[in-house]
Design an enzyme around this catalytic site. Structure first.
Site, short mmCIF file in Angstrom:
data_model
loop_
_atom_site.label_atom_id
_atom_site.label_comp_id
_atom_site.label_asym_id
_atom_site.label_seq_id
_atom_site.Cartn_x
_atom_site.Cartn_y
_atom_site.Cartn_z
CG HIS A 184 0.81 -5.93 -2.10
ND1 HIS A 184 0.29 -6.92 -2.90
CD2 HIS A 184 -0.01 -4.85 -2.24
CE1 HIS A 184 -0.81 -6.47 -3.50
NE2 HIS A 184 -1.02 -5.23 -3.12
CD GLN A 186 -3.36 -0.84 -0.92
OE1 GLN A 186 -3.46 0.35 -1.22
NE2 GLN A 186 -4.23 -1.74 -1.37
#
Length: 360
Positions: A184, A186
């Site tokens: 992941h 951000q």
């Protein structure tokens, strides 16, 4: 690109993205049952002339949980919901549960220095549902979709007139402070242009006024001509260890022809940029024989920037590792003075990466 916008039970937004149509009946889960009201604030650092964000509740965020409690895996147990629904989609984006900035921030505390609401936005971008893979191992089409997602998020976030700068980034590896190993990244959306891109874009604007082309475009042309430090050389995108690298194994990725932001990428530029990114990350992993830790930040034009044509979209990948297992820690000259000291020549590290064979 297909997308589905949902709202979590706690009021946060979730958007699913896919290369195929998404089931419209999917529901957005949340590990948080009631709405949170994060209220970060900013304080002014007078000597450096920059803002510092304060969000003490972030000390309670999830830290390296066991696989069964991974909040970025699709929910399988309704008693212990995660952030992700079960369904057929490729990428998910949702509001960070513990944001450093929030559009709902208000009433900053009084201090001896100026304070302000941290009127920004923080999103989590889940690259894939598979917790066992990495960005480097995703198919090229999936990475192209990620570039499209970053474009879409930037355009959506920019509708908020408070936002001045949108920066996607990825931290990979515990060595750079990752608290969740699931693949992941951000997105931070700032109510001001942060110091690093502000200085960068100022220099770009000055160069463009003088020479009529972007500063990075000229540097890429020089790197291509010199050829010593090139890691990937495509028709529309390149990856190279810059001659000015501050970190060992630092790599920059950019389009050959300048574009100011993700939304301005053509189809062929996006495809080649994805190939340059995947090639670089696979070379890192091949060099280290395991997932290589790094910080990857993308730089694009600020919102309402009058010199947009001067900005050249690019990524900077900053690995903390030196070889032989030693970490590159920032020390006195880097942190106190702001001048980096690199113990390795860019040409040496480029040759090591060039020697790594990758198959895409």
């Amino acid at each position: 690109m297909h997308e589905l916008q949902l709202q979590k039970p706690d009021g946060r937004q979730l958007t699913l993205y896919s290369r195929q149509p998404i089931d419209p009946t999917l529901q957005a889960p949340s590990p948080q049952r009631i709405a949170l009201q994060p209220n970060p604030h900013l304080r002014w650092q007078p000597l450096r002339g920059e803002w510092v964000a304060y969000a003490p509740y972030r000390q309670n965020r999830t830290f390296l949980p066991p696989p069964d409690y991974n909040p970025l895996r699709p929910s399988s147990d309704p008693e212990f919901p995660s952030e992700m629904p079960v369904g057929d989609y490729d990428i998910a984006v949702f509001d960070n549960l513990f944001p450093s900035m929030s559009s709902n921030s208000h009433d900053p505390p009084q201090s001896i220095v100026a304070t302000a609401p941290a009127d920004g936005q923080c999103e989590v971008v889940v690259f894939t549902q598979d917790p066992s893979t990495t960005l480097s191992r995703l198919p090229l089409a999936h990475i192209e979709l990620l570039l499209e997602v970053w474009a879409d998020r930037t355009e959506r976030i920019a509708r908020n007139p408070q936002i001045r700068y949108v920066q996607p980034f990825e931290n990979r590896g515990a060595e750079v402070g990752v608290t969740l190993h699931h693949p992941h990244g951000q997105i931070y959306a700032y109510p001001f242009v942060p110091p690093v891109p502000a200085r960068m874009h100022h220099n770009e604007a000055q160069h463009f006024k003088k020479h009529g082309k972007t500063l990075l475009q000229g540097l890429i042309e020089a790197e291509l001509k010199d050829a010593q430090r090139m890691i990937y050389r495509g028709e529309h995108a390149v990856a190279f260890v810059p001659a000015w690298a501050r970190y060992p194994y630092e790599v920059w990725i950019a389009t050959v022809a300048a574009v100011p932001d993700f939304a301005s990428l053509s189809t062929v530029q996006r495809a080649d940029l994805a190939r340059a990114l995947k090639t670089t990350l696979l070379k890192y992993d091949g060099l280290w024989q395991q997932p290589f830790p790094y910080l990857m930040g993308w730089y694009q034009a600020p919102m309402n920037f009058p010199e947009r044509a001067a900005v050249h979209l690019h990524a900077e990948i900053l690995p903390p590792y030196r070889m032989k297992g030693r970490l590159k820690y920032l020390a006195g000259t880097e942190l106190a003075a702001g001048m980096f000291a690199n113990d390795a020549l860019p040409e040496e590290k480029a040759r090591e990466l060039q020697a790594v064979e990758v198959v895409i």
